[in-house]
Design an enzyme around this catalytic site. Structure first.
Site, short mmCIF file in Angstrom:
data_model
loop_
_atom_site.label_atom_id
_atom_site.label_comp_id
_atom_site.label_asym_id
_atom_site.label_seq_id
_atom_site.Cartn_x
_atom_site.Cartn_y
_atom_site.Cartn_z
N ASP A 122 -51.00 -32.45 -47.94
CA ASP A 122 -50.53 -31.86 -49.23
C ASP A 122 -49.93 -33.09 -50.10
O ASP A 122 -50.09 -32.81 -51.20
CB ASP A 122 -49.42 -30.75 -49.10
CG ASP A 122 -50.10 -29.66 -48.47
OD1 ASP A 122 -51.38 -29.57 -48.31
OD2 ASP A 122 -49.42 -28.54 -48.15
N ARG A 148 -49.09 -21.45 -58.36
CA ARG A 148 -48.81 -20.94 -56.98
C ARG A 148 -47.79 -21.68 -55.99
O ARG A 148 -47.26 -21.06 -55.13
CB ARG A 148 -50.20 -21.20 -56.11
CG ARG A 148 -51.41 -20.21 -56.29
CD ARG A 148 -52.79 -20.53 -55.79
NE ARG A 148 -52.09 -20.95 -54.38
CZ ARG A 148 -52.64 -21.73 -53.35
NH1 ARG A 148 -53.84 -22.32 -53.91
NH2 ARG A 148 -52.43 -22.01 -52.23
N CYS A 155 -62.19 -21.94 -48.89
CA CYS A 155 -61.54 -22.25 -50.14
C CYS A 155 -61.67 -23.50 -50.68
O CYS A 155 -62.52 -24.28 -50.39
CB CYS A 155 -59.82 -21.89 -50.09
SG CYS A 155 -58.96 -23.27 -49.36
N ILE A 169 -60.38 -19.51 -38.66
CA ILE A 169 -59.45 -18.83 -38.16
C ILE A 169 -59.46 -18.81 -36.67
O ILE A 169 -58.92 -17.87 -35.89
CB ILE A 169 -58.92 -17.62 -38.88
CG1 ILE A 169 -59.85 -16.64 -38.74
CG2 ILE A 169 -58.18 -17.99 -39.93
CD1 ILE A 169 -59.53 -15.32 -39.30
N ASP A 170 -60.36 -19.29 -36.10
CA ASP A 170 -60.80 -19.19 -34.62
C ASP A 170 -59.42 -19.47 -33.74
O ASP A 170 -59.45 -18.84 -32.80
CB ASP A 170 -61.93 -20.37 -34.26
CG ASP A 170 -61.52 -21.56 -34.84
OD1 ASP A 170 -61.21 -21.93 -35.83
OD2 ASP A 170 -61.94 -22.60 -33.67
N ILE A 229 -57.27 -33.98 -42.18
CA ILE A 229 -56.99 -32.48 -42.05
C ILE A 229 -57.94 -31.53 -42.55
O ILE A 229 -58.40 -30.93 -41.82
CB ILE A 229 -55.58 -32.35 -42.52
CG1 ILE A 229 -54.58 -33.24 -42.10
CG2 ILE A 229 -55.07 -30.75 -42.00
CD1 ILE A 229 -54.21 -33.32 -40.82
N ARG A 285 -62.29 -22.83 -44.02
CA ARG A 285 -60.70 -22.66 -43.41
C ARG A 285 -60.85 -21.54 -42.29
O ARG A 285 -60.71 -20.34 -42.31
CB ARG A 285 -59.76 -22.07 -44.41
CG ARG A 285 -59.08 -23.23 -44.82
CD ARG A 285 -57.89 -22.92 -45.78
NE ARG A 285 -56.68 -23.35 -45.84
CZ ARG A 285 -55.87 -23.53 -46.57
NH1 ARG A 285 -56.16 -23.17 -47.74
NH2 ARG A 285 -54.50 -23.99 -46.26
N LYS A 313 -42.33 -23.20 -50.30
CA LYS A 313 -43.40 -22.00 -50.26
C LYS A 313 -43.93 -22.03 -48.76
O LYS A 313 -44.02 -20.71 -48.15
CB LYS A 313 -44.37 -22.37 -51.16
CG LYS A 313 -45.93 -21.48 -51.08
CD LYS A 313 -46.84 -22.03 -51.89
CE LYS A 313 -47.67 -22.93 -51.56
NZ LYS A 313 -48.57 -22.54 -50.36
N ASN A 314 -44.11 -22.93 -48.09
CA ASN A 314 -44.99 -22.83 -46.88
C ASN A 314 -43.93 -22.61 -45.86
O ASN A 314 -44.61 -22.14 -44.67
CB ASN A 314 -45.70 -24.20 -46.48
CG ASN A 314 -46.90 -24.44 -47.51
OD1 ASN A 314 -47.33 -23.34 -48.23
ND2 ASN A 314 -47.64 -25.57 -47.45
C1 UD1 Z 1 -50.84 -25.07 -43.75
C2 UD1 Z 1 -50.25 -25.25 -45.22
C3 UD1 Z 1 -51.14 -26.32 -46.05
C4 UD1 Z 1 -51.36 -27.57 -45.22
C5 UD1 Z 1 -51.86 -27.34 -43.89
C6 UD1 Z 1 -51.62 -28.76 -43.19
C7 UD1 Z 1 -49.17 -23.03 -45.29
C8 UD1 Z 1 -49.16 -21.71 -46.33
N1 UD1 Z 1 -50.37 -24.12 -45.90
O1 UD1 Z 1 -52.20 -24.47 -43.80
O2 UD1 Z 1 -50.45 -26.46 -47.38
O3 UD1 Z 1 -51.97 -28.49 -46.15
O4 UD1 Z 1 -51.04 -26.58 -43.12
O5 UD1 Z 1 -50.24 -29.26 -43.03
O6 UD1 Z 1 -48.34 -23.46 -44.76
N2 UD1 Z 1 -58.41 -25.02 -38.28
C9 UD1 Z 1 -59.29 -24.54 -37.68
N3 UD1 Z 1 -59.24 -23.48 -36.85
C10 UD1 Z 1 -57.91 -22.64 -37.09
C11 UD1 Z 1 -57.08 -22.93 -37.87
C12 UD1 Z 1 -57.11 -24.26 -38.37
O7 UD1 Z 1 -60.22 -25.38 -37.44
O8 UD1 Z 1 -58.10 -21.51 -36.48
C13 UD1 Z 1 -58.46 -26.47 -39.02
C14 UD1 Z 1 -58.43 -25.92 -40.69
O9 UD1 Z 1 -59.59 -25.73 -41.11
C15 UD1 Z 1 -58.10 -27.45 -41.21
C16 UD1 Z 1 -56.94 -27.97 -39.95
O10 UD1 Z 1 -57.30 -27.22 -38.94
O11 UD1 Z 1 -59.08 -28.28 -41.02
C17 UD1 Z 1 -55.51 -27.77 -40.41
O12 UD1 Z 1 -55.29 -26.37 -40.59
P1 UD1 Z 1 -53.90 -25.71 -40.48
O13 UD1 Z 1 -53.00 -26.82 -39.85
O14 UD1 Z 1 -54.12 -24.44 -39.61
O15 UD1 Z 1 -53.29 -25.23 -41.92
P2 UD1 Z 1 -52.90 -24.24 -42.82
O16 UD1 Z 1 -52.05 -23.50 -41.71
O17 UD1 Z 1 -54.08 -23.40 -43.27
#
Ligand code: UD1
Length: 423
Positions: A312, A404, A122, A129-130, A334, A127, A24-25
């Site tokens: 995960d 999902r 969530c 997105i900065d 994480i 979560r 999925k990812n």
């Molecule tokens: C993806 C996976 C998820 C997996 C995760 C880590 C998908 C759809 N989901 O999630 O299943 O658990 O990778 O392997 O592929 N963060 C920030 N700022 C940002 C982005 C992330 O602070 O702009 C933090 C997040 O809050 C979190 C950490 O970084 O604590 C990891 O996030 P990230 O690697 O981005 O995971 P996702 O892409 O959301």
């Protein structure tokens, strides 16, 4: 309201073979990137609610999608961008799936503007997105945040940038890669995520004519091209689904063979399962597991970005550790709030003390049946795993989370000899 639930009658030994479906990812960012190419065929695409949510977004953005089944019985999803192209994602579609933020880079690259709602916090905690936004700004995107909406535009054109991520975020790396494939010049991402899903996205984009190189030190170089053509691409197997079936076998006992897997992607997890007492035989694209002995605790498991132990995989392994002899310490590095499922496991008799990022699981002789609730996708999979080892009927509510990310989980487990019914 989510009324779907599983009723699991546990303690049935598992035996047989499982085909592990596509990841999925990996499929989600590939589907987002498909907005930029000239039509593509995604083979081994999992047929799941998150993928359907991505499909709804693609249709809204101006793509036609079509599901077919290949001669091996695997699903193929074709995407054809036909227009007219929209540059917004309505709030309703954004909310269906929080990872829809990965469409941002694709919409900007295609339409030079984008409007979408801010994905909320969530099940796993906040979560942010900065990193996505600051990186896209470096590529020439102007972003205004207004009342929960992101309004993005490209005043001039997308241009290359040197981006060093403070943390190797998977989603941010994907958004940069997708936005940079059509930008002018060579973009370099340092400290990029190294997950197999990142290599798969690069593989897909390169098959469409992009020029992406992944270096061994975690750097990704993306040389912008004029346009992308179409391709047929096969998605990698889902490593977390594979781990989940291995943990199910550990909890229920038995002997199963996983087919269609990539053992290399599981190099941080397989030694842990072996230490717990599972006997594994690994082949090119197969893993055979025999679990007959009582499980043993491992001293500690720390989640890390790839190639470390995947966050995960924590929940299903924790479910197996609940009845292992001894104590296992889980450290989640994480996400902030990834132990909600632990309280549900405690309802089944588990002995877990969780605080902040650490959970200590003291193995108990056996769990008991209970009525429990899925708190998130992998947490839900953990409840199914635990329930398979329990004498009597466990009721698992709110299984929309599980649906999902797992295709026909109940049917597959029943084919292995489990007794699980969806109501
Ligand atoms: C993806 C996976 C998820 C997996 C995760 C880590 C998908 C759809 N989901 O999630 O299943 O658990 O990778 O392997 O592929 N963060 C920030 N700022 C940002 C982005 C992330 O602070 O702009 C933090 C997040 O809050 C979190 C950490 O970084 O604590 C990891 O996030 P990230 O690697 O981005 O995971 P996702 O892409 O959301």
């Amino acid at each position: 309201m989510d009324t779907a639930r599983y009723i699991v009658d546990g303690r049935h030994r598992l035996n047989g073979e499982v085909w592990v479906h596509g990841a999925k990812n990996a499929a989600l960012p590939i589907l987002a990137a498909s907005l930029l190419c000239d039509g593509c065929e995604i083979q081994n695409c999992p047929d799941l609610s998150d993928i359907h949510a991505a499909e709804n977004i693609l249709q809204h953005l101006g793509c036609k999608t079509l599901w077919e089944t290949d001669t091996n019985g695997q699903k193929v999803l074709s995407v054809k961008p036909v227009g007219p192209f929209a540059w917004d994602i309505p709030d309703k579609l954004m909310r269906e799936m929080r990872s829809s933020i990965v469409f941002l880079g694709a919409i900007i690259a295609r339409c030079k503007k984008a409007k979408l709602s801010y994905p909320g916090g969530c099940e796993l905690g906040p979560r942010p997105i900065d990193l996505h936004l600051s990186s896209l700004r470096k590529l020439g995107v102007e972003i205004k945040e207004d009342l929960g909406y992101l309004e993005c535009s490209v005043p001039d054109k997308l241009h290359a940038a040197e981006i060093t991520l403070p943390f190797p975020s998977v989603g941010a790396t994907e958004n940069i890669m997708i936005a940079a494939v059509l930008a002018e010049g060579e973009t370099v991402i340092r400290n990029a995520a190294r997950e197999p899903e990142i290599s798969d996205l690069a593989g897909f984009l390169n098959a469409c004519g992009a020029k992406i190189r992944i270096l061994s030190d975690g750097t990704i170089a993306i040389c912008g091209v004029e346009k992308l053509h179409g391709c047929c691409y096969r998605v990698i197997p889902d490593r977390i689904v594979a781990v989940t079936y291995l943990c199910c076998c550990a909890a229920a006992k038995g002997e199963i063979l996983l087919r269609g897997v990539c053992p290399e992607h599981l190099s941080a997890v397989l030694p842990v399962l072996e230490e717990m007492g599972c006997s594994l035989t690994v082949d090119k694209d197969k893993i055979a597991v025999l679990c007959d002995k009582p499980l043993k605790a491992v001293s500690s498991i720390s989640t890390m970005p790839y190639p470390g132990f995947p966050t995960d995989a924590l929940a299903p392994v924790m479910a197996a550790a609940c009845t292992a002899k001894g104590s296992t310490i889980f450290i989640e590095n994480i996400f902030q709030d990834r132990f909600k499922h632990a309280w549900e496991l405690c309802r089944m008799g588990a002995d877990i003390k969780a605080e902040g990022r650490v959970a200590v699981v003291r193995g108990v002789e056996r769990l008991h049946s209970a009525r429990v609730r899925c708190t998130d996708l992998r947490g839900g999979a953990a409840l199914v795993t635990a329930a398979l080892g329990v004498e009597g009927k466990t009721v698992i509510e709110e299984i929309r989370h599980v649906l999902r990310g797992y295709e026909h989980l109940d049917q597959t487990l029943n084919e292995l000899g489990a007794c699980i019914r969806q109501e």
